[in-house]
Enzyme design. Structure first.
Site, PDB file in Angstrom:
ATOM      1  N   ASN A 287       0.860  -1.182   0.000  1.00 59.93           N
ATOM      2  CA  ASN A 287       0.000   0.000   0.000  1.00 59.93           C
ATOM      3  C   ASN A 287       0.897   1.233   0.000  1.00 59.93           C
ATOM      4  O   ASN A 287       1.449   1.596   1.029  1.00 59.93           O
ATOM      5  CB  ASN A 287      -0.903  -0.004   1.244  1.00 59.93           C
ATOM      6  CG  ASN A 287      -1.768   1.249   1.314  1.00 59.93           C
ATOM      7  OD1 ASN A 287      -1.884   1.987   0.346  1.00 59.93           O
ATOM      8  ND2 ASN A 287      -2.366   1.485   2.473  1.00 59.93           N
TER       9      ASN A 287
ATOM     10  N   LYS B  58       0.007   4.217  -0.395  1.00 61.85           N
ATOM     11  CA  LYS B  58      -0.716   5.390   0.115  1.00 61.85           C
ATOM     12  C   LYS B  58      -0.481   6.595  -0.810  1.00 61.85           C
ATOM     13  O   LYS B  58      -0.303   6.401  -2.012  1.00 61.85           O
ATOM     14  CB  LYS B  58      -0.299   5.705   1.558  1.00 61.85           C
ATOM     15  CG  LYS B  58      -0.306   4.479   2.455  1.00 61.85           C
ATOM     16  CD  LYS B  58      -0.217   4.835   3.907  1.00 61.85           C
ATOM     17  CE  LYS B  58      -0.040   3.573   4.728  1.00 61.85           C
ATOM     18  NZ  LYS B  58      -0.313   3.763   6.142  1.00 61.85           N
TER      19      LYS B  58
ATOM     20  N   HIS C 105      -9.734   0.989   4.194  1.00 62.38           N
ATOM     21  CA  HIS C 105      -8.506   1.214   4.969  1.00 62.38           C
ATOM     22  C   HIS C 105      -8.840   2.155   6.128  1.00 62.38           C
ATOM     23  O   HIS C 105      -9.677   3.058   5.985  1.00 62.38           O
ATOM     24  CB  HIS C 105      -7.426   1.822   4.063  1.00 62.38           C
ATOM     25  CG  HIS C 105      -6.077   1.830   4.712  1.00 62.38           C
ATOM     26  ND1 HIS C 105      -5.724   2.774   5.647  1.00 62.38           N
ATOM     27  CD2 HIS C 105      -5.031   0.994   4.597  1.00 62.38           C
ATOM     28  CE1 HIS C 105      -4.484   2.521   6.062  1.00 62.38           C
ATOM     29  NE2 HIS C 105      -4.040   1.436   5.443  1.00 62.38           N
TER      30      HIS C 105
ATOM     31  N   GLU D  57      -7.411   4.609   7.287  1.00 60.13           N
ATOM     32  CA  GLU D  57      -7.230   6.038   6.979  1.00 60.13           C
ATOM     33  C   GLU D  57      -8.441   6.575   6.214  1.00 60.13           C
ATOM     34  O   GLU D  57      -8.835   7.730   6.393  1.00 60.13           O
ATOM     35  CB  GLU D  57      -5.918   6.243   6.189  1.00 60.13           C
ATOM     36  CG  GLU D  57      -4.712   6.001   7.086  1.00 60.13           C
ATOM     37  CD  GLU D  57      -3.483   5.484   6.367  1.00 60.13           C
ATOM     38  OE1 GLU D  57      -3.416   5.550   5.127  1.00 60.13           O
ATOM     39  OE2 GLU D  57      -2.568   4.997   7.063  1.00 60.13           O
TER      40      GLU D  57
ATOM     41  N   GLU E 161      -5.959  -4.931  10.186  1.00 60.38           N
ATOM     42  CA  GLU E 161      -4.948  -3.933  10.488  1.00 60.38           C
ATOM     43  C   GLU E 161      -5.304  -3.208  11.784  1.00 60.38           C
ATOM     44  O   GLU E 161      -6.118  -2.261  11.763  1.00 60.38           O
ATOM     45  CB  GLU E 161      -4.854  -2.916   9.353  1.00 60.38           C
ATOM     46  CG  GLU E 161      -4.515  -3.530   8.017  1.00 60.38           C
ATOM     47  CD  GLU E 161      -3.900  -2.502   7.071  1.00 60.38           C
ATOM     48  OE1 GLU E 161      -2.797  -2.750   6.594  1.00 60.38           O
ATOM     49  OE2 GLU E 161      -4.520  -1.452   6.857  1.00 60.38           O
TER      50      GLU E 161
ATOM     51  N   GLY F 259       1.807   2.274  10.716  1.00 57.63           N
ATOM     52  CA  GLY F 259       2.732   3.394  10.571  1.00 57.63           C
ATOM     53  C   GLY F 259       3.346   3.843  11.879  1.00 57.63           C
ATOM     54  O   GLY F 259       3.958   4.912  11.946  1.00 57.63           O
TER      55      GLY F 259
ATOM     56  N   SER G 227       2.918  -2.168  10.391  1.00 57.04           N
ATOM     57  CA  SER G 227       4.371  -2.170  10.603  1.00 57.04           C
ATOM     58  C   SER G 227       5.029  -3.508  10.267  1.00 57.04           C
ATOM     59  O   SER G 227       5.980  -3.920  10.936  1.00 57.04           O
ATOM     60  CB  SER G 227       4.699  -1.719  12.027  1.00 57.04           C
ATOM     61  OG  SER G 227       4.193  -0.417  12.258  1.00 57.04           O
TER      62      SER G 227
HETATM   63  C1  PEP Z   1      -1.032   0.182   5.789  1.00 62.49           C
HETATM   64  O1  PEP Z   1      -0.944   1.262   5.253  1.00 62.49           O
HETATM   65  O2  PEP Z   1      -1.977  -0.546   5.482  1.00 62.49           O
HETATM   66  C2  PEP Z   1      -0.016  -0.224   6.751  1.00 62.49           C
HETATM   67  C3  PEP Z   1      -0.161  -1.371   7.366  1.00 62.49           C
HETATM   68  O3  PEP Z   1       1.025   0.640   6.945  1.00 62.49           O
HETATM   69  P1  PEP Z   1       2.405   0.300   7.712  1.00 62.49           P
HETATM   70  O4  PEP Z   1       2.907  -0.993   7.136  1.00 62.49           O
HETATM   71  O5  PEP Z   1       3.306   1.445   7.371  1.00 62.49           O
HETATM   72  O6  PEP Z   1       2.115   0.186   9.165  1.00 62.49           O
END
Ligand code: PEP
Length: 253
Positions: free
Chosen positions: A9, A11, A97, A99, A169, A175, A215
């Site tokens: 992803n 983003k 997601h 976000e 998630e 992040g 992460s």
């Molecule tokens: C994500 O954007 O779905 C995500 C899991 O980000 P990160 O791996 O940076 O935590």
């Protein structure tokens, strides 16, 4: 064996030139995507066609959109429809997601509509769910995630859910550098599978790929992906580094 998936992803990151360089570097970095595995790149809308063309002919590697609108077409300035994605040959879309839920007020009901529109155009959703820190601290994560799944997906047929892709998630791990332990991931993934098994039966639940996101990086992917109900990962930050993502792909079961 369920399909094992490493999904990137990106983003809202990278210029077109940086995006092209990242794909080139990844393709030059040794990694292998086996027959029962997929690598999927969820890239910003303006780069979908370019990245798709760069990956043309690569076995089991696909491009995904990061979102689509929940209406078919019309006066929705600035939005992108599932039909548009289909018309440029996109086969996957990330939906829900955290976000998008947080900054763009996407609700479970709206996400149910997005899933429907994606199916209508033959685009496979990668459906995200996951709890915020306050819910985890209160110990209510199982019922929170269950409600997300029920309110957005339980109108679907068993056939539609066969081979469906879920990304769990936990928001507190996205992040932040703070990863759920592999045991915490396994516990929630088993719960999610059980939620589907209870409603649709094991025949369906056992075909659903449940990815972990939060992460994930080269150094922890193997441990997390090694758990029985973890079928790969949705990866943000580490997917922007070719060597990291190549190792993550190679960490799939
Ligand atoms: C994500 O954007 O779905 C995500 C899991 O980000 P990160 O791996 O940076 O935590």
């Amino acid at each position: 064996m369920r399909t094992q998936i490493a999904a990137a992803n990106w983003k809202m990151n990278l210029t077109l030139q940086q995006a092209e360089a990242l794909v080139d570097e990844l393709l030059q970095t040794p990694h292998s995507v086996n027959a029962d595995q997929l690598a999927i790149f969820a890239v910003p809308f303006p780069y979908l066609i370019t990245v798709k063309n760069k990956l043309a002919g690569k076995q089991n590697i696909f491009v995904a959109a990061q979102n689509c609108y929940h209406k078919k077409n019309g006066a929705y300035t600035g939005e992108v429809s599932a039909e548009m994605l289909k018309s440029i040959g996109i086969e996957y879309v990330v939906l829900g997601h955290s976000e998008r839920r947080e900054y763009f007020n996407e609700t479970n009901a709206m996400l149910g509509e997005k899933v429907n529109i994606a199916f209508e155009y033959g685009i496979k959703p990668i459906f995200c769910c996951g709890e915020p820190l306050s819910i985890r601290e209160a110990g209510s994560q199982n019922s929170f995630v269950e409600t997300q799944l029920k309110e957005s997906l339980f109108h679907l047929t068993a056939d539609q859910l066969k081979g469906f892709i879920i990304a769990y998630e936990p928001i507190w791990a996205i992040g932040t550098g703070k990863t759920a332990t592999s045991d915490q991931a396994q516990e929630m993934h088993a719960h999610i599978r059980n939620v589907f098994a209870t409603q649709y039966g094991n025949d369906v639940a056992d075909t659903i790929s449940i990815l972990y996101g939060g992460s994930v990086k080269a150094s922890n992917a193997k441990e997390i992906f090694g758990k029985a109900d973890v079928d790969g990962g949705l990866v943000g930050g580490a997917s922007l580094i070719a060597a990291e993502f190549a190792t993550i792909i190679d960490s799939l079961k």
